[in-house]
Design an enzyme around this catalytic site. Structure first.
Site, PDB file in Angstrom:
ATOM      1  N   ILE A  71       7.202  -0.341 -10.083  1.00 48.07           N
ATOM      2  CA  ILE A  71       6.869  -1.743 -10.337  1.00 48.07           C
ATOM      3  C   ILE A  71       5.490  -2.070  -9.783  1.00 48.07           C
ATOM      4  O   ILE A  71       5.166  -1.708  -8.652  1.00 48.07           O
ATOM      5  CB  ILE A  71       7.899  -2.682  -9.666  1.00 48.07           C
ATOM      6  CG1 ILE A  71       9.286  -2.391 -10.196  1.00 48.07           C
ATOM      7  CG2 ILE A  71       7.525  -4.154  -9.886  1.00 48.07           C
ATOM      8  CD1 ILE A  71      10.389  -3.070  -9.413  1.00 48.07           C
ATOM      9  N   HIS A 126       4.213  -4.961  -8.503  1.00 43.18           N
ATOM     10  CA  HIS A 126       4.753  -6.247  -8.070  1.00 43.18           C
ATOM     11  C   HIS A 126       3.724  -7.362  -8.214  1.00 43.18           C
ATOM     12  O   HIS A 126       2.532  -7.141  -8.015  1.00 43.18           O
ATOM     13  CB  HIS A 126       5.191  -6.163  -6.607  1.00 43.18           C
ATOM     14  CG  HIS A 126       6.407  -5.324  -6.386  1.00 43.18           C
ATOM     15  ND1 HIS A 126       7.677  -5.783  -6.630  1.00 43.18           N
ATOM     16  CD2 HIS A 126       6.549  -4.043  -5.958  1.00 43.18           C
ATOM     17  CE1 HIS A 126       8.550  -4.827  -6.341  1.00 43.18           C
ATOM     18  NE2 HIS A 126       7.897  -3.756  -5.941  1.00 43.18           N
ATOM     19  N   ARG A 140      11.336   5.531   1.600  1.00 43.10           N
ATOM     20  CA  ARG A 140      10.219   4.649   1.937  1.00 43.10           C
ATOM     21  C   ARG A 140       9.704   5.039   3.323  1.00 43.10           C
ATOM     22  O   ARG A 140      10.500   5.079   4.267  1.00 43.10           O
ATOM     23  CB  ARG A 140      10.695   3.199   1.951  1.00 43.10           C
ATOM     24  CG  ARG A 140      11.329   2.725   0.645  1.00 43.10           C
ATOM     25  CD  ARG A 140      12.003   1.385   0.893  1.00 43.10           C
ATOM     26  NE  ARG A 140      12.721   0.875  -0.256  1.00 43.10           N
ATOM     27  CZ  ARG A 140      13.979   1.179  -0.581  1.00 43.10           C
ATOM     28  NH1 ARG A 140      14.661   2.050   0.154  1.00 43.10           N
ATOM     29  NH2 ARG A 140      14.566   0.632  -1.632  1.00 43.10           N
ATOM     30  N   ILE A 186       3.251   2.987   4.428  1.00 38.71           N
ATOM     31  CA  ILE A 186       3.033   2.420   3.101  1.00 38.71           C
ATOM     32  C   ILE A 186       4.362   2.429   2.339  1.00 38.71           C
ATOM     33  O   ILE A 186       4.617   3.267   1.482  1.00 38.71           O
ATOM     34  CB  ILE A 186       1.921   3.181   2.327  1.00 38.71           C
ATOM     35  CG1 ILE A 186       0.670   3.357   3.195  1.00 38.71           C
ATOM     36  CG2 ILE A 186       1.583   2.448   1.034  1.00 38.71           C
ATOM     37  CD1 ILE A 186      -0.016   2.051   3.618  1.00 38.71           C
ATOM     38  N   SER A 193       7.265  -0.022   0.180  1.00 39.24           N
ATOM     39  CA  SER A 193       7.057  -0.908  -0.950  1.00 39.24           C
ATOM     40  C   SER A 193       6.341  -2.149  -0.450  1.00 39.24           C
ATOM     41  O   SER A 193       6.627  -2.617   0.647  1.00 39.24           O
ATOM     42  CB  SER A 193       8.408  -1.285  -1.547  1.00 39.24           C
ATOM     43  OG  SER A 193       8.208  -1.980  -2.737  1.00 39.24           O
ATOM     44  N   CYS A 243      10.274  19.719 -26.905  1.00 37.21           N
ATOM     45  CA  CYS A 243      11.386  18.915 -26.390  1.00 37.21           C
ATOM     46  C   CYS A 243      11.803  17.949 -27.471  1.00 37.21           C
ATOM     47  O   CYS A 243      11.035  17.070 -27.849  1.00 37.21           O
ATOM     48  CB  CYS A 243      10.963  18.168 -25.138  1.00 37.21           C
ATOM     49  SG  CYS A 243      12.048  16.802 -24.688  1.00 37.21           S
ATOM     50  N   CYS A 280      14.461  15.814 -27.512  1.00 37.54           N
ATOM     51  CA  CYS A 280      14.978  14.496 -27.148  1.00 37.54           C
ATOM     52  C   CYS A 280      13.836  13.491 -27.001  1.00 37.54           C
ATOM     53  O   CYS A 280      13.967  12.329 -27.355  1.00 37.54           O
ATOM     54  CB  CYS A 280      15.756  14.548 -25.845  1.00 37.54           C
ATOM     55  SG  CYS A 280      17.176  15.630 -25.865  1.00 37.54           S
ATOM     56  N   CYS A 317      15.132  22.832 -24.150  1.00 38.67           N
ATOM     57  CA  CYS A 317      13.699  23.159 -24.108  1.00 38.67           C
ATOM     58  C   CYS A 317      13.247  23.936 -22.891  1.00 38.67           C
ATOM     59  O   CYS A 317      12.134  24.444 -22.852  1.00 38.67           O
ATOM     60  CB  CYS A 317      12.863  21.886 -24.251  1.00 38.67           C
ATOM     61  SG  CYS A 317      13.116  20.706 -22.907  1.00 38.67           S
TER      62      CYS A 317
HETATM   63  C1  LIG Z   1      13.106   3.943  -3.842  1.00 38.25           C
HETATM   64  C2  LIG Z   1      11.711   3.415  -3.740  1.00 38.25           C
HETATM   65  C3  LIG Z   1      11.266   2.467  -4.648  1.00 38.25           C
HETATM   66  C4  LIG Z   1       9.980   1.951  -4.564  1.00 38.25           C
HETATM   67  N1  LIG Z   1       9.555   1.085  -5.510  1.00 38.25           N
HETATM   68  C5  LIG Z   1       8.279   0.637  -5.495  1.00 38.25           C
HETATM   69  C6  LIG Z   1       7.806  -0.224  -6.519  1.00 38.25           C
HETATM   70  O1  LIG Z   1       8.516  -0.508  -7.462  1.00 38.25           O
HETATM   71  N2  LIG Z   1       6.559  -0.696  -6.445  1.00 38.25           N
HETATM   72  C7  LIG Z   1       5.744  -0.383  -5.407  1.00 38.25           C
HETATM   73  O2  LIG Z   1       4.624  -0.902  -5.376  1.00 38.25           O
HETATM   74  N3  LIG Z   1       6.150   0.459  -4.436  1.00 38.25           N
HETATM   75  C8  LIG Z   1       7.385   0.993  -4.454  1.00 38.25           C
HETATM   76  N4  LIG Z   1       7.810   1.858  -3.483  1.00 38.25           N
HETATM   77  C9  LIG Z   1       6.888   2.263  -2.455  1.00 38.25           C
HETATM   78  C10 LIG Z   1       5.908   3.343  -2.906  1.00 38.25           C
HETATM   79  O3  LIG Z   1       6.602   4.377  -3.543  1.00 38.25           O
HETATM   80  C11 LIG Z   1       5.177   3.891  -1.704  1.00 38.25           C
HETATM   81  O4  LIG Z   1       4.630   2.835  -1.002  1.00 38.25           O
HETATM   82  C12 LIG Z   1       4.052   4.831  -2.075  1.00 38.25           C
HETATM   83  O5  LIG Z   1       4.460   5.780  -3.009  1.00 38.25           O
HETATM   84  C13 LIG Z   1       3.540   5.546  -0.838  1.00 38.25           C
HETATM   85  O6  LIG Z   1       2.547   6.432  -1.224  1.00 38.25           O
HETATM   86  P1  LIG Z   1       1.805   7.351  -0.181  1.00 38.25           P
HETATM   87  O7  LIG Z   1       0.683   7.996  -0.886  1.00 38.25           O
HETATM   88  O8  LIG Z   1       1.474   6.573   1.025  1.00 38.25           O
HETATM   89  O9  LIG Z   1       2.896   8.411   0.256  1.00 38.25           O
HETATM   90  P2  LIG Z   1       3.265   9.778  -0.500  1.00 38.25           P
HETATM   91  O10 LIG Z   1       3.375   9.614  -1.937  1.00 38.25           O
HETATM   92  O11 LIG Z   1       4.427  10.365   0.212  1.00 38.25           O
HETATM   93  O12 LIG Z   1       2.001  10.670  -0.241  1.00 38.25           O
HETATM   94  C14 LIG Z   1       1.794  11.339   0.975  1.00 38.25           C
HETATM   95  C15 LIG Z   1       1.416  12.754   0.659  1.00 38.25           C
HETATM   96  O13 LIG Z   1       1.012  13.410   1.836  1.00 38.25           O
HETATM   97  C16 LIG Z   1       1.400  14.745   1.763  1.00 38.25           C
HETATM   98  N5  LIG Z   1       1.407  15.325   3.099  1.00 38.25           N
HETATM   99  C17 LIG Z   1       2.265  15.028   4.101  1.00 38.25           C
HETATM  100  N6  LIG Z   1       1.990  15.794   5.178  1.00 38.25           N
HETATM  101  C18 LIG Z   1       0.942  16.565   4.869  1.00 38.25           C
HETATM  102  C19 LIG Z   1       0.213  17.572   5.564  1.00 38.25           C
HETATM  103  N7  LIG Z   1       0.523  17.928   6.801  1.00 38.25           N
HETATM  104  N8  LIG Z   1      -0.795  18.168   4.918  1.00 38.25           N
HETATM  105  C20 LIG Z   1      -1.115  17.830   3.641  1.00 38.25           C
HETATM  106  N9  LIG Z   1      -0.454  16.902   2.947  1.00 38.25           N
HETATM  107  C21 LIG Z   1       0.560  16.274   3.547  1.00 38.25           C
HETATM  108  C22 LIG Z   1       2.772  14.612   1.142  1.00 38.25           C
HETATM  109  O14 LIG Z   1       3.207  15.837   0.587  1.00 38.25           O
HETATM  110  C23 LIG Z   1       2.576  13.541   0.102  1.00 38.25           C
HETATM  111  O15 LIG Z   1       2.232  14.052  -1.158  1.00 38.25           O
HETATM  112  C24 LIG Z   1       9.109   2.388  -3.531  1.00 38.25           C
HETATM  113  C25 LIG Z   1       9.555   3.353  -2.639  1.00 38.25           C
HETATM  114  C26 LIG Z   1      10.830   3.887  -2.739  1.00 38.25           C
HETATM  115  C27 LIG Z   1      11.254   4.948  -1.798  1.00 38.25           C
END
Ligand SMILES: Cc1cc2nc3c(=O)[nH]c(=O)nc-3n(C[C@H](O)[C@H](O)[C@H](O)COP(=O)(O)OP(=O)(O)OC[C@H]3O[C@@H](n4cnc5c(N)ncnc54)[C@H](O)[C@@H]3O)c2cc1C
Lengths: 479, 332
Positions: A49, A51, A316, A340, A342, A405, A407, A445
């Site tokens: 989403i 938001h 999260r 970081i 939601s 694929c 589907c 597939c």
């Molecule tokens: C169920 C759910 C629903 C959500 N719905 C929404 C929504 O609808 N809208 C919205 O805005 N937000 C939503 N969120 C929140 C959103 O998904 C997150 O805020 C966002 O994806 C966080 O991104 P990030 O890059 O900080 O973390 P991540 O995507 O986890 O990126 C961090 C990266 O760092 C890497 N990493 C970790 N340690 C190391 C290391 N030592 N060396 C190298 N790389 C490393 C990891 O592998 C990962 O790829 C939702 C979250 C959840 C769980």
């Protein structure tokens, strides 16, 4: 040894957005990711989403960044990066008119944050636009700026565009050690994937593992507490059920169980919200399913268990109630973008601008490049285009008519293109193309996709994985 | 747009038999489209015997059985076969759109027979909770991997559901050196043919746990174990009856669903329970001139019966086109 100006840890949406933002400037940037592909952390399993920005306290960082991120995605990034952004709008529904003041409060707070177009709507309005709502729903707060993207395709687009502007993405590069140095302007020496990097600035966007990176860098410790959310996808055939993103009134800890329609057209219900101590716990549970169904069915009783065709869980990366975005004085040169949770997907582009500002105030020169490639060509997907367009593509490249694929109608060209764009795993191919995400779940597939991957990647089938080392699909070959 | 008398979608046993029967009944212009690069459909991966006992009084493998039809189809001048052709759309007035390498074709048919077979029910439809690691496969996919590609999916397997494909695969994997640790069936009796229980499980000492279900699949990257529990008459788990089985592979064999997405697109009525067409007569649909046969109509146990009923679909289509006379197959 590699040296750079900025080294970003984590290629989730946060790290990818920061990399893309910084790629406007004359900087040498590395983006390090421990998984085999970008977007395999939190950013792959969420609701997608964008938001509007309501349901956040007006004084919070996440409130402000959400509204700004929403604007950036809506007005700029969706076009520049060729995203499928569906601006469907969101509804926060109430089951009792006694709760109208609560809606008014959300409306007022949203207005203060700058959310545009908020409007309280009555049952007649809802009947005309969301006819499958249940009888319990009495009124709602409508926010027209909310929308949906495909979360992983958003990250891929950011990463591809950052790379086109010179950022170097290094996957399978887990940061394992960080040393403080003071040599030729470099302040950190980072070990990852068997290589050493020296950098002046280090950005911690490691999602669930941001606390570990912070500790490695010698900065004050904080703790990331994963909060699990289970989500259940319904058959595309049920796509007609829902038009908006539908929320109940939020609770203390979460926005509640929602009904949404993904950018690919499947209704989805969830997410649950439960703390878990385990950063690897991506299991779904019978209780989670029951909770998601009960929550969704209260708003839309015609949703049934038999509609479910897929499910997943995401974590999260929570650290208190708000985002943690700051420089770390204890480790000069380190910028944290952690906690970081939601609405992180929405806020990411605004987080990136904020991170760039922090870097700038701490001495990073941001000199714009002459040629910043703002646009990213949108990959062609048959499932998204009208038949005339399909015809034209096939005329240009016959293999668009070679369907892998059935589907989701994905051609061999799309599979190969996904691999050329960075897919290294079966899931990576699925996220990019939708191949295997339809009703048969890859029953028909998968073998063909594995064979194309074998060819494109030059790997034996026993080394082809679902999502990285350890998830090999085939254990042996008959000779 | 080209025009054809009869277009048949699907070149498995159903489509092959329907095409031959329609041709025999006098239809002169038949287009058979098949998405794969060979005719034969799912029979190509069924390398075990047990086909043709009724029809040919012989114990044939799937490919051998298919081959008898394919050979005749290839010789029939009235049947044109288009391989690697994937139907994407069907309208109520029988316009079929299909893609093939290099072209997107539209053809208007006076009659259509859909012989699109079925797909397997998946883990997600049961649904089984837990993690989603590599190593969970629909049984038919595992069959395809082993029999068509020579790939061995794992070392130790548990099979969920005692459908025929699952049973056949229990034997197949055992012969390939895998250890099949159990077949788990929630019902009181097996879903598969008795001969398959005997020849595929009992002969190899593979335990069949009736009235049990999988509670959970565990494993981060690859399957590590499953949790199994005994169920009561309402299929609820009985407390303290649970046990774990360590394995790296889980095969799902919990039934088949007729594939009728094209028919649905055309606007015909579909039985939401079975996903088969709503119809009082075998092979007929709510749209005149559109017929469905084989596993797309209803899931059959034996290919021999698919062939038999599909021939009647071919004759019904011919009759609809004003050729010959069809038999009145009523739903049994
Ligand atoms: C169920 C759910 C629903 C959500 N719905 C929404 C929504 O609808 N809208 C919205 O805005 N937000 C939503 N969120 C929140 C959103 O998904 C997150 O805020 C966002 O994806 C966080 O991104 P990030 O890059 O900080 O973390 P991540 O995507 O986890 O990126 C961090 C990266 O760092 C890497 N990493 C970790 N340690 C190391 C290391 N030592 N060396 C190298 N790389 C490393 C990891 O592998 C990962 O790829 C939702 C979250 C959840 C769980």
């Amino acid at each position: 040894m590699e040296t750079c100006d900025v080294l970003i840890v984590g290629a989730g949406v946060t790290g990818a957005a920061i990399a893309r933002e910084l790629s406007r400037y004359k900087l040498k940037i590395f983006l390090l990711e421990k998984e085999v592909e970008a977007a395999f952390g939190v950013s792959k399993s969420n609701s997608g989403i964008i938001h509007a920005g309501t349901q956040n306290p007006p004084s919070s960082l996440k409130g402000r960044l959400c509204v700004e991120g929403n604007r950036l995605i809506r007005e700029e990034l969706s076009k520049d990066l060729g995203l499928t952004f569906v601006q469907c709008g969101q509804l926060i529904v109430i089951f009792d008119l006694k709760d109208l003041p609560a809606l008014e409060k959300i409306k007022k707070e949203g207005g203060e944050l700058g959310v545009k177009g908020l409007e309280i709507v009555d049952r007649a309005w809802l009947d005309a636009r969301e006819p499958n709502l249940g009888p319990e729903v009495k009124a709602a707060l409508y926010a027209p700026t909310a929308g949906i993207v495909s979360p992983y395709r958003f990250v891929y687009a950011l990463v591809e565009n950052a790379a086109a502007n010179g950022v170097e993405l290094k996957t399978s590069h887990k940061v394992t050690a960080i040393r403080r140095v003071d040599e030729g302007g470099a302040r950190f020496e980072v070990e990852a994937g068997g290589e050493t990097y020296r950098t002046r600035f280090l950005v911690n966007a490691a999602g669930l593992f941001a606390d570990e990176i912070s500790a490695l860098a010698g900065a004050p410790s904080f703790k990331i507490t994963p909060r699990k959310g289970e989500e259940y996808l319904l058959d595309k055939k049920r796509g007609h059920l829902v038009n908006h993103i539908i929320f109940p009134l939020p609770s203390e800890n979460s926005k509640g169980i929602l009904i949404i329609k993904t950018s690919d057209g499947n209704p989805m219900i969830g997410p649950t919200a439960h703390e878990t101590g385990d950063k690897a716990d991506l299991s779904t549970t019978d209780e989670g399913l029951a909770e998601a169904l009960a929550g969704a069915r209260r708003m839309m009783p015609s949703i049934s268990r038999g509609d479910i065709i897929a499910y997943f869980a995401g974590l999260r990366p929570a650290c208190g109630r708000d985002f943690v975005i700051r420089r770390e004085d204890a480790a000069p040169g380190l910028i944290t973008a952690a906690g970081i949770q939601s609405p992180g997907l929405t806020a990411a582009p605004a987080i990136a601008v904020m991170a760039a500002d922090i870097l700038k105030t701490h001495g990073l020169g941001l000199e714009p490049k002459k040629e910043f490639h703002r646009l990213r060509p949108r990959p062609a997907h048959l499932f998204q285009i009208p038949p005339e367009e399909t015809k034209r593509l096939i005329a240009k490249n016959p293999a668009y008519g070679d369907i892998v694929c059935r589907c989701e109608m994905v051609s061999a060209v799309e599979i190969r293109d996904a691999i050329k764009r960075g897919a290294r795993t079966l899931d990576g191919v699925k996220f990019r193309t939708r191949a295997q995400s339809g009703r048969c779940h890859g029953g028909f597939c998968t073998t063909r996709i594995i064979k194309i991957m074998r060819e494109e990647l030059g790997l034996p089938v026993t080394e082809i994985t679902k999502r990285g080392p350890g998830s090999e699909l085939i254990k042996g070959e008959r000779i | 747009m080209t025009e054809r008398e009869l277009v048949i979608v699907g070149g498995g046993p159903a489509g092959l038999a329907a095409a031959l029967a329609a041709g025999e009944a006098g239809v002169k212009d038949i287009l058979l489209i098949e998405r794969d690069q060979h005719l034969g459909g799912i029979l190509n991966q069924c390398i075990h015997t047990g086909f043709g006992l009724h029809r040919f009084k012989a114990e044939l493998t799937g490919p051998e059985y298919a081959d008898r039809f394919v050979k005749t189809v290839e010789k029939a001048p009235e049947i044109e076969v288009s391989l690697r052709s994937f139907a994407v759309k069907l309208t109520g007035d029988r316009v079929i759109t299909y893609l093939k390498p290099g072209a997107m074709e539209e053809v208007k048919a006076r009659a259509v027979i859909l012989a699109t077979g079925c797909r397997e029910r998946t883990r997600e439809m049961i649904p089984i909770c837990g993690s989603r690691p590599a190593g969970v496969y629909p049984a038919g996919l595992a069959q395809k991997m082993i029999n068509l590609e020579g790939w061995i999916p794992g070392k130790e397997a548990v099979i969920v559901g005692s459908g025929d494909i699952g049973l056949i695969m229990a034997r197949r994997m055992t012969l390939e050196g895998m250890k099949v640790k159990a077949v788990i069936e929630i019902q009181k009796t097996t879903r598969g043919l008795t001969r398959n229980v005997v020849q595929c499980l009992e002969d190899y000492g593979i335990p069949l746990h009736l009235r049990h279900k999988i509670l959970k699949i565990t494993g981060r990257d690859r399957v590590e174990k499953v949790e199994v529990v005994r169920v009561d008459d309402n299929f609820a788990g009985i407390p303290r009856s649970g046990f774990e089985i360590r394995c790296d592979t889980v095969l799902i064999s919990v039934g088949l669903i007729p594939e009728n997405e094209l028919l649905e697109m055309a606007g015909a009525q579909i039985d939401p329970k079975t996903n088969g067409p709503l119809s009082a007569r075998v092979n007929f649909t709510s749209i005149p001139g559109i017929f469905v046969c084989g596993n797309a109509f209803r899931v059959y146990d034996l290919a021999d019966n698919v062939s038999l009923d599909s021939e009647s679909a071919g004759r019904s289509a011919a009759e609809y086109l004003g050729k010959g006379s069809a038999d009145r197959g009523n739903l049994s």
